[in-house]
Design a protein around this motif. Sequence first.
Motif, PDB file in Angstrom:
ATOM      1  N   TYR A  52      -1.114   1.518  10.653  1.00 28.68           N
ATOM      2  CA  TYR A  52      -0.218   0.553  10.004  1.00 28.68           C
ATOM      3  C   TYR A  52       1.221   0.650  10.522  1.00 28.68           C
ATOM      4  O   TYR A  52       2.149   0.185   9.853  1.00 28.68           O
ATOM      5  CB  TYR A  52      -0.207   0.787   8.495  1.00 28.68           C
ATOM      6  CG  TYR A  52      -1.447   0.341   7.755  1.00 28.68           C
ATOM      7  CD1 TYR A  52      -1.913  -0.967   7.865  1.00 28.68           C
ATOM      8  CD2 TYR A  52      -2.132   1.211   6.918  1.00 28.68           C
ATOM      9  CE1 TYR A  52      -3.033  -1.387   7.163  1.00 28.68           C
ATOM     10  CE2 TYR A  52      -3.254   0.799   6.205  1.00 28.68           C
ATOM     11  CZ  TYR A  52      -3.702  -0.497   6.343  1.00 28.68           C
ATOM     12  OH  TYR A  52      -4.797  -0.910   5.639  1.00 28.68           O
ATOM     13  N   ALA A  53       1.403   1.256  11.699  1.00 25.80           N
ATOM     14  CA  ALA A  53       2.761   1.564  12.186  1.00 25.80           C
ATOM     15  C   ALA A  53       3.718   0.369  12.083  1.00 25.80           C
ATOM     16  O   ALA A  53       4.883   0.531  11.711  1.00 25.80           O
ATOM     17  CB  ALA A  53       2.691   2.073  13.613  1.00 25.80           C
ATOM     18  N   ASP A  84       2.225  -6.919   2.985  1.00 23.85           N
ATOM     19  CA  ASP A  84       3.649  -7.043   3.285  1.00 23.85           C
ATOM     20  C   ASP A  84       4.210  -5.742   3.837  1.00 23.85           C
ATOM     21  O   ASP A  84       5.054  -5.758   4.721  1.00 23.85           O
ATOM     22  CB  ASP A  84       4.425  -7.443   2.025  1.00 23.85           C
ATOM     23  CG  ASP A  84       4.070  -8.854   1.608  1.00 23.85           C
ATOM     24  OD1 ASP A  84       4.417  -9.775   2.350  1.00 23.85           O
ATOM     25  OD2 ASP A  84       3.404  -9.027   0.572  1.00 23.85           O
ATOM     26  N   ALA A  85       3.770  -4.628   3.278  1.00 28.23           N
ATOM     27  CA  ALA A  85       4.306  -3.349   3.743  1.00 28.23           C
ATOM     28  C   ALA A  85       3.410  -2.197   3.310  1.00 28.23           C
ATOM     29  O   ALA A  85       2.656  -2.298   2.344  1.00 28.23           O
ATOM     30  CB  ALA A  85       5.711  -3.130   3.185  1.00 28.23           C
ATOM     31  N   VAL A  86       3.524  -1.116   4.064  1.00 30.72           N
ATOM     32  CA  VAL A  86       2.932   0.166   3.682  1.00 30.72           C
ATOM     33  C   VAL A  86       4.110   1.098   3.434  1.00 30.72           C
ATOM     34  O   VAL A  86       4.979   1.244   4.290  1.00 30.72           O
ATOM     35  CB  VAL A  86       2.028   0.724   4.799  1.00 30.72           C
ATOM     36  CG1 VAL A  86       1.598   2.160   4.481  1.00 30.72           C
ATOM     37  CG2 VAL A  86       0.798  -0.165   4.976  1.00 30.72           C
ATOM     38  N   LEU A  87       4.149   1.667   2.242  1.00 29.70           N
ATOM     39  CA  LEU A  87       5.232   2.591   1.902  1.00 29.70           C
ATOM     40  C   LEU A  87       4.692   4.008   2.002  1.00 29.70           C
ATOM     41  O   LEU A  87       3.775   4.379   1.267  1.00 29.70           O
ATOM     42  CB  LEU A  87       5.720   2.289   0.485  1.00 29.70           C
ATOM     43  CG  LEU A  87       6.840   3.167  -0.056  1.00 29.70           C
ATOM     44  CD1 LEU A  87       8.139   2.941   0.723  1.00 29.70           C
ATOM     45  CD2 LEU A  87       7.072   2.882  -1.542  1.00 29.70           C
ATOM     46  N   GLY A 124      -0.423 -10.666  -5.953  1.00 34.98           N
ATOM     47  CA  GLY A 124       0.025  -9.466  -5.258  1.00 34.98           C
ATOM     48  C   GLY A 124      -0.512  -8.230  -5.939  1.00 34.98           C
ATOM     49  O   GLY A 124      -1.144  -8.318  -6.999  1.00 34.98           O
ATOM     50  N   PHE A 125      -0.281  -7.084  -5.327  1.00 36.07           N
ATOM     51  CA  PHE A 125      -0.784  -5.823  -5.892  1.00 36.07           C
ATOM     52  C   PHE A 125      -0.103  -4.665  -5.184  1.00 36.07           C
ATOM     53  O   PHE A 125       0.475  -4.824  -4.104  1.00 36.07           O
ATOM     54  CB  PHE A 125      -2.309  -5.720  -5.714  1.00 36.07           C
ATOM     55  CG  PHE A 125      -2.757  -5.951  -4.295  1.00 36.07           C
ATOM     56  CD1 PHE A 125      -2.608  -4.969  -3.316  1.00 36.07           C
ATOM     57  CD2 PHE A 125      -3.305  -7.173  -3.920  1.00 36.07           C
ATOM     58  CE1 PHE A 125      -2.995  -5.196  -2.004  1.00 36.07           C
ATOM     59  CE2 PHE A 125      -3.686  -7.416  -2.605  1.00 36.07           C
ATOM     60  CZ  PHE A 125      -3.535  -6.422  -1.648  1.00 36.07           C
ATOM     61  N   LEU A 126      -0.196  -3.528  -5.827  1.00 37.91           N
ATOM     62  CA  LEU A 126       0.295  -2.308  -5.218  1.00 37.91           C
ATOM     63  C   LEU A 126      -0.853  -1.304  -5.232  1.00 37.91           C
ATOM     64  O   LEU A 126      -1.274  -0.864  -6.306  1.00 37.91           O
ATOM     65  CB  LEU A 126       1.476  -1.788  -6.031  1.00 37.91           C
ATOM     66  CG  LEU A 126       2.425  -0.878  -5.283  1.00 37.91           C
ATOM     67  CD1 LEU A 126       3.721  -0.758  -6.037  1.00 37.91           C
ATOM     68  CD2 LEU A 126       1.812   0.461  -5.033  1.00 37.91           C
ATOM     69  N   LEU A 127      -1.383  -1.028  -4.068  1.00 37.82           N
ATOM     70  CA  LEU A 127      -2.522  -0.114  -3.980  1.00 37.82           C
ATOM     71  C   LEU A 127      -2.034   1.324  -3.839  1.00 37.82           C
ATOM     72  O   LEU A 127      -1.232   1.629  -2.964  1.00 37.82           O
ATOM     73  CB  LEU A 127      -3.395  -0.474  -2.777  1.00 37.82           C
ATOM     74  CG  LEU A 127      -4.344  -1.647  -2.956  1.00 37.82           C
ATOM     75  CD1 LEU A 127      -4.988  -2.011  -1.615  1.00 37.82           C
ATOM     76  CD2 LEU A 127      -5.433  -1.329  -3.984  1.00 37.82           C
ATOM     77  N   VAL A 181       0.867  -1.180   0.000  1.00 38.90           N
ATOM     78  CA  VAL A 181       0.000   0.000   0.000  1.00 38.90           C
ATOM     79  C   VAL A 181       0.904   1.232   0.000  1.00 38.90           C
ATOM     80  O   VAL A 181       1.882   1.280   0.743  1.00 38.90           O
ATOM     81  CB  VAL A 181      -0.905   0.006   1.262  1.00 38.90           C
ATOM     82  CG1 VAL A 181      -1.523   1.377   1.485  1.00 38.90           C
ATOM     83  CG2 VAL A 181      -2.003  -1.052   1.154  1.00 38.90           C
ATOM     84  N   LEU A 182       0.579   2.192  -0.841  1.00 37.32           N
ATOM     85  CA  LEU A 182       1.323   3.455  -0.851  1.00 37.32           C
ATOM     86  C   LEU A 182       0.483   4.542  -0.187  1.00 37.32           C
ATOM     87  O   LEU A 182      -0.685   4.723  -0.561  1.00 37.32           O
ATOM     88  CB  LEU A 182       1.586   3.878  -2.296  1.00 37.32           C
ATOM     89  CG  LEU A 182       3.044   3.858  -2.683  1.00 37.32           C
ATOM     90  CD1 LEU A 182       3.379   2.500  -3.234  1.00 37.32           C
ATOM     91  CD2 LEU A 182       3.333   4.931  -3.693  1.00 37.32           C
TER      92      LEU A 182
END
Length: 193
Positions: free
Chosen positions: A155-156, A108-111, A80-83, A4-5
């Motif tokens: 999402y810390a 997996d991660a929040v950028l 997978g995906f990039l939101l 997630v961005l």
Amino acid sequence: MRLVLIGPPGAGKGTQAALLGSRFGIPHISTGDLFRENVTRGTRLGQQARRYLDAGELVPDHVTGGMVRRRLEEFDARRGFLLDGFPRTIEQARVLATILARTGADLDAVLELDAPEDVVVERLRGRGRSDDTEEIIRHRQRVYRRQTASLLAHYADITVTVRAVGTVEEVADRALAALAEPSDQESELPQGL
Ligand code: AMP
């Protein structure tokens, strides 16, 4: 890879998401792009969303959540995906958690792309999208601070923050390096494993 961005309008989420999506071989899913496509095609969803986009307000969660659920059910998003641009509220984060729980998958991660307001506002001024007028730009920044910034606390545990100032390549390199760092979970593995 499920990413997630998050970042203020103008931080370069769309640009970085396209780069990272092709790098990881996962679809780049932008709710802003999906809404704009629907507005252009004149669909019912587009008609519902249009006035919110024009005003720089968030489209209601139930409309947005339904659209994202349908998109994530498509075949290409299974691996997978990039939101990009979703979730933008805690309620939307809950919707995403519910969608993922059904498939047993986890993020997996929040950028987080972090940039000062004067930098992002200047970028948006040069872009010329129909919601990039001075007044709407300022309003979207306020909406981000009020409704979306609190997601970073939510999402810390899985958030990595990257400074989104500099060239596209510099930011992309920082993002890739940050995402490659072992997560807390991995570093908690017993020594010797
Ligand atoms: P963006 O392309 O991400 O800057 O989004 C453009 C516009 O689309 C926003 O100002 C909102 O009106 C709408 N939008 C995009 N994503 C969302 C979302 N997750 N929730 C509600 N509205 C959204």
